[in-house]
Design an enzyme around this catalytic site. Structure first.
Site, PDB file in Angstrom:
ATOM      1  N   ASP B  12       0.859  -1.175   0.000  1.00 28.80           N
ATOM      2  CA  ASP B  12       0.000   0.000   0.000  1.00 28.80           C
ATOM      3  C   ASP B  12       0.904   1.237   0.000  1.00 28.80           C
ATOM      4  OD1 ASP B  12      -2.151   1.651   0.120  1.00 28.80           O
ATOM      5  OD2 ASP B  12      -2.783   1.075   2.145  1.00 28.80           O
ATOM      6  N   GLU B 107      -2.604   0.298  -4.369  1.00 27.70           N
ATOM      7  CA  GLU B 107      -2.670  -0.880  -3.519  1.00 27.70           C
ATOM      8  C   GLU B 107      -2.667  -2.133  -4.381  1.00 27.70           C
ATOM      9  OE1 GLU B 107      -5.710  -1.989  -0.083  1.00 27.70           O
ATOM     10  OE2 GLU B 107      -6.200  -0.120  -1.096  1.00 27.70           O
TER      11      GLU B 107
END
Lengths: 364, 424
Positions: B12, B107
């Site tokens: 992320d 992500e």
């Protein structure tokens, strides 16, 4: 109302009038019924969905005059199911009693005063040769659109041309034009737009050598075939300018046996699945058909043909192409093309009164 | 409960949109920066860790963020730029394993089980990825390493930088969940930390006396199913034991391509909406052409002022990637919709993707209404935009305040801008 009639005769009449009854159930519940009106020995059966109305007149053995509306599907089913022979129908106090052999049916009727008033035919009427009309309808009606979002294209244009009557239909992917020379039905330059559904029903009604009489009203048209009258609402609006679509000159021309090409298309299209087209590769060597579907397979077939022009491959929707070949008259057809993206013109050299124009499928 | 080895990575990017902005505007470093919609209906897309100290969070209305930190720097967001940066980042992931499943621009899940021979342990790979991303893109990311996707995502959360009253605190960057200590890791977490547990589910579980994962892990399957229904009950029963067998699925062919837009004020005039359709259809067509696909079903989505939403669709004779063909179809669909309520959001999309061997059925309409060379024009437009940018060329109907504003991907996912003159 009370009458007797042969089962076969009554079944036919009920089916014919019943074809105008909407199976989807329209806004008026009374339209789910067939209207029966008896005057002496004359029974008139009417079915309608307001757009299309079919009335059938027939001779019966009448006892008591009257009017009644009976649920269409149930009435047809009952009369079709009873034993052959005479059927008696008697309407009394809101119930229709049907008796045949040892069967007894009682059907609840629909109040007849709710049935919409349908106009009578107007004017003298013009006569058309039924056989010629059926052929023309078979050639043109399949090109009409079934997509209600473009109502104008769901109609068939009937236009007065110098040569006679012209029928035109298009769904924007193909266009079919058929002239009926010598048939003067409409006044000069007059055009009407008739729903293709009505014309489909009309062609079912026309037997060999039947005469069709057209009565043209303000907003509707009636076709009378023998004892059957089909009245249809006309579509309002302007038909697209189809003349502008037909190319003036086509540099490439394929001449091929119609049935041979049709049969070949029907074979290779087995591998033209899920909206993949059939490709026609045209060259001096003749015609090669190819169909291929990703993850499924492919088919090829060569067809004897004469070709003038530059080598070209054009792809068509197999359905649209085979319909054109199927309805085209004569033994030989020509397919004229400009390039792979322009409309292609299918014609029969001996029958200049017919043409079928179809848009190709763009392939990568 | 035994787990296999930890081979799933969740990566992320840290405050991605804000970080992208800081990267090209270093003068903003250390300041609270908020990226998002600026209009009344705008929402926060990303906040720098400095801004998060003030309580600003993603998806919060921009107006609220402004109240929390009036001094923050508010930026409108530049989706095209973030997408570019994202592509760079994703390609770094892909250099380690082909099994990359992007969740969004910032992500992704990675399955590195097959990459260990080449790149070392999963932990090793996680560190290498962080290093490469920082070195070649100049951004930081956090990585969770665990036996499955669910745990990997929780691990990332643990590795992230955190806001604090003294400013941002750096995270560990990489956090591995030891397959032998899964329950130990899960037990103290609040139940809201579990994927799919929202306020409603939380309330129901609270009623059963559960506030932490350890509490739910003690509940029987029957009790869970009783409280939450069969599907969710079972799902949660497994998750709170760290069980999740969903595979990492690499990016698939798009099933549909669409654009939608929420307007700054509700629109009533059909002409204006038609112009918006042209703009969106143009963008949809462009994306279809870029990905070399075509679709045959055109969809129109309309959300009215009262939030009721309808979608209408219609199927073409053949698949298309032409913006004008899509616009024509969508306009026909719009014509059949009653607009008197006012339109808050409009969306145009295409689905029913064609196989490669399929063709595009041409129509007489192509000859009659659209210039024959329109397709060539669209191709030329694509090329011009690729070279000179999206605003270099576009439909006249996409002119806004004298400027071209062609619809671009994600330009507006955080709410509309301020209404322009005449819209108020």
């Amino acid at each position: 109302m009370k009458f007797r009639c042969e089962r076969e005769v009554l079944v036919d009449a009920l089916n014919t009038a019943g074809r105008a009854v909407s199976s989807r159930g329209g806004s008026l519940p009374v339209l789910a019924g067939l209207r029966l009106e008896l005057n002496g020995d004359q029974l008139v059966i009417t079915g309608s969905d307001l757009d299309l109305t079919v009335t059938v007149s027939l001779e019966v053995a009448g006892t008591t005059d009257g009017v009644s509306v009976v649920p269409a599907k149930l009435l047809s089913d009952v009369v079709r199911a009873v034993e052959p022979g005479a059927v008696q129908l008697e309407v009394d106090a809101g119930d229709a009693q049907i008796s045949a052999g040892r069967s007894q049916f009682s059907l609840r009727t629909i109040p007849a005063d709710e049935y919409p008033q349908l106009s009578d035919v107007v004017g003298e009427g013009v006569s058309i040769d039924g056989t010629a009309l059926v052929t023309a309808l078979r050639q043109v009606v399949p090109a009409a659109s079934s997509d209600d979002s473009r109502p104008i294209l769901t109609g068939v244009l009937m236009a007065a041309e110098q040569a006679g009557l012209r029928l035109v239909a298009t769904d924007s992917y193909r266009l079919s034009v058929r002239d009926l020379p010598g048939t003067t039905v409409l006044e000069d330059d007059k055009t009407i737009l008739v729903p293709s559904r009505a014309l489909n029903e009309l062609s079912r009604l026309i037997d060999d050598d039947a005469e069709v009489v057209l009565h043209l009203g303000e907003r509707d048209a009636s076709f009378v075939v023998g004892e059957v009258r089909l009245t249809t609402r006309l579509i309002e609006g302007d038909f697209p300018n189809y003349r502008g679509l037909i190319p003036d000159s086509n540099p490439n021309k394929l001449t091929v046996d119609r049935v041979a090409l049709l049969d070949a298309v029907k074979r290779v299209r087995l591998l033209a699945q899920e909206a993949t087209p059939v490709r026609l590769s045209m060259s001096g060597d003749g015609l090669e058909l190819v169909a291929m579907t990703q993850d499924v397979g492919q088919a090829e077939e060569s067809v004897d043909a004469d070709y003038e022009g530059t080598d070209l491959t054009v792809a068509f929707n197999a359905d649209y192409l085979s319909v054109g070949l199927d309805v085209a008259p004569g033994e030989t057809v020509t397919l004229e093309t400009v390039d792979a993206l322009k409309p292609a013109l299918l014609r029969s050299p001996e029958f200049p009164e017919f043409l079928y124009l179809l848009m190709p499928v763009r392939v990568s | 409960m035994s787990f296999g080895s930890a081979t799933i990575l969740h990566v992320d990017m840290d405050a991605f949109f804000a970080a992208c902005e800081l990267r090209r505007r270093p003068e903003l470093r250390g300041k609270p920066v908020v990226v998002g919609g600026e209009g009344q209906r705008g929402v926060v897309a990303a906040a720098s860790y400095e801004a998060r100290v003030f309580g600003i969070r993603s998806a919060m209305p921009s107006a609220q963020a402004r109240r929390l930190c009036p001094d923050a720097v508010f930026l409108p967001g530049d989706h095209a730029h973030y997408a570019e940066v994202s592509a760079e980042v994703m390609s770094i992931f892909a250099s380690f394993t082909p099994l990359v499943e992007p969740l969004s621009l910032d992500e992704a899940f990675l399955d590195v089980s097959g990459a260990r021979r080449l790149h070392g342990s999963a932990m090793n790979i996680a560190h290498k990825i962080r290093y490469s991303v920082n070195k070649s893109v100049g951004l930081t990311c956090s990585v969770g390493v665990a036996p499955n996707k669910f745990l990997a995502k929780l691990a990332t959360e643990d590795a992230k930088p955190k806001p604090s009253t003294d400013g941002p605190v750096f995270g560990v960057g990489v956090r591995e969940i030891d397959p032998r200590r899964v329950q130990e890791f899960l037990d103290p977490l609040p139940i809201r930390a579990i994927w799919g547990v929202g306020p409603a589910t939380e309330k129901r579980l609270n009623r059963l006396g559960a506030t932490t994962v350890a509490d739910i892990a003690r509940l029987s399957l029957d009790a869970m199913v009783g409280a939450l229904g069969n599907a969710q009950g079972r799902h949660l029963y497994e998750l709170c034991r760290g069980i999740d067998d969903r595979p990492v699925v690499p990016r698939q062919e798009a099933k549909s391509v669409s654009h939608e837009e929420t307007f700054a004020v509700d629109l009533f005039e059909p002409e204006r909406l038609q112009a918006e359709i042209v703009r969106m259809a143009d963008a949809v067509g462009r994306r279809l052409r870029l990905s070399n696909t075509r679709g045959r079903t055109v969809q129109l989505k309309v959300r009215f002022g009262d939030f009721t939403t309808i979608t209408r669709s219609s199927t073409l004779a053949g698949p298309t990637s032409s913006g004008s063909a899509i616009a024509n179809e969508a306009r026909d669909l719009l014509a059949k919709i009653n607009l008197t309520q006012g339109v808050r959001l409009l969306g145009v999309g295409v689905s029913g993707m064609a196989k490669e061997t399929e063709g595009e059925q041409l129509s007489f309409d192509d000859i009659a209404s659209v210039p024959e060379d329109w397709r060539d024009a669209e191709q030329a437009i694509d090329e011009i935009r690729a070279k000179f940018g999206d605003a270099a060329i576009g439909h006249a109907s996409s002119l806004r305040r004298g400027k071209l504003s062609p619809k671009t991907a994600g330009e507006q996912q955080w709410g509309p801008g301020e209404p322009s003159q005449g819209e108020r």
